[in-house]
Every structure is written in C-alpha cells, then in structure tokens.
Design a protein around this motif. Structure first.
Motif, short mmCIF file in Angstrom:
data_model
loop_
_atom_site.label_atom_id
_atom_site.label_comp_id
_atom_site.label_asym_id
_atom_site.label_seq_id
_atom_site.Cartn_x
_atom_site.Cartn_y
_atom_site.Cartn_z
N LEU A 1 -63.25 -43.57 71.16
CA LEU A 1 -64.70 -43.78 71.11
C LEU A 1 -65.43 -42.66 70.38
CD1 LEU A 1 -65.26 -45.19 74.70
CD2 LEU A 1 -64.88 -46.43 72.57
N ASN A 2 -64.88 -41.46 70.39
CA ASN A 2 -65.51 -40.36 69.67
C ASN A 2 -65.52 -40.57 68.16
OD1 ASN A 2 -66.21 -38.60 71.84
ND2 ASN A 2 -64.05 -38.18 72.08
N LYS A 3 -64.71 -41.48 67.65
CA LYS A 3 -64.66 -41.74 66.21
C LYS A 3 -65.61 -42.85 65.79
CE LYS A 3 -60.12 -39.82 65.65
NZ LYS A 3 -58.77 -39.97 65.19
N LEU A 4 -66.26 -43.49 66.74
CA LEU A 4 -67.25 -44.52 66.42
C LEU A 4 -68.59 -43.86 66.09
CD1 LEU A 4 -66.57 -47.09 69.30
CD2 LEU A 4 -65.81 -47.23 66.92
N PRO A 5 -69.43 -44.51 65.27
CA PRO A 5 -70.73 -43.93 64.95
C PRO A 5 -71.63 -43.79 66.19
CG PRO A 5 -70.41 -46.02 63.77
CD PRO A 5 -69.18 -45.75 64.58
N HIS A 6 -71.43 -44.67 67.17
CA HIS A 6 -72.18 -44.60 68.42
C HIS A 6 -71.27 -45.09 69.52
CE1 HIS A 6 -75.00 -45.80 71.60
NE2 HIS A 6 -75.71 -44.79 71.14
N TYR A 7 -71.26 -44.39 70.63
CA TYR A 7 -70.42 -44.77 71.76
C TYR A 7 -71.22 -44.52 73.04
CZ TYR A 7 -69.49 -39.75 71.87
OH TYR A 7 -69.62 -38.40 71.91
N PRO A 8 -70.76 -45.02 74.17
CA PRO A 8 -71.53 -44.89 75.42
C PRO A 8 -71.84 -43.44 75.75
CG PRO A 8 -69.73 -46.42 75.72
CD PRO A 8 -69.53 -45.77 74.38
N SER A 9 -73.10 -43.10 75.63
CA SER A 9 -73.56 -41.78 76.02
C SER A 9 -75.05 -41.88 76.31
CB SER A 9 -73.31 -40.76 74.92
OG SER A 9 -74.02 -41.11 73.75
N VAL A 10 -75.50 -41.04 77.18
CA VAL A 10 -76.91 -41.04 77.57
C VAL A 10 -77.37 -39.62 77.76
CG1 VAL A 10 -78.59 -41.80 79.29
CG2 VAL A 10 -76.63 -43.25 78.77
N ALA A 11 -78.48 -39.27 77.14
CA ALA A 11 -79.12 -37.99 77.40
C ALA A 11 -80.36 -38.31 78.23
CB ALA A 11 -79.52 -37.31 76.10
N ILE A 12 -80.45 -37.73 79.41
CA ILE A 12 -81.57 -38.05 80.28
C ILE A 12 -82.27 -36.79 80.75
CG2 ILE A 12 -80.59 -40.22 81.08
CD1 ILE A 12 -79.79 -38.77 83.66
#
Length: 74
Positions: free
Chosen positions: A57-68
């Motif tokens: 997933l780290n190689k995808l342009p966007h992967y599940p992550s959230v900054a809150i």
C-alpha cells in the motif's frame, strides 16, 4: 479487491484513534455496514477505501491514512 471501513475519533477528549472496523469484498455488505456506522457514530470520521490484494500500500499514490486533529470533531 476488498474494501475497508476506517473509523477515526477522539477518545477521552484528547487521544486521536484511527481503526479499521470492517473489511469485505462484498460491496453491499460494506454499504450496509457504513450506513450502520454512520448512525452509530454520527460525529466521527468514517471512510471506505478500495484495497487491491497482494499490494504494498505504501507504493500506491494514496492509501488508507487519516490525519486528524481535535478541530475535526468540533
């Protein structure tokens, strides 16, 4: 391909928590669970992500992550 639902919230008024609460390859099941969670957690951040299997997933342009931050829930 599967889908996951992430749930982000502030616990105890100060700690940000991001959790994966559901995963399925069945889109109807994901939609049903998302509707249930929106009712259960109307003030929290919920998101559905499409995830290809066997992928870094780290190689995808966007992967599940959230900054809150606390302001996201006020």
């Amino acid at each position: 391909m599967i889908q996951i639902i992430t749930h982000a919230f502030i616990a105890n008024g100060k700690t940000g928590v991001v959790e994966i609460v559901f995963a399925s390859a069945d889109k109807k099941a994901v939609n049903s669970k998302m509707a249930e969670l929106k009712t259960q957690f109307p003030n929290d951040y919920l998101a559905v992500y499409d995830l290809p299997l066997d992928t870094d997933l780290n190689k995808l342009p966007h992967y599940p992550s959230v900054a809150i931050g606390r302001e996201d829930f006020e």
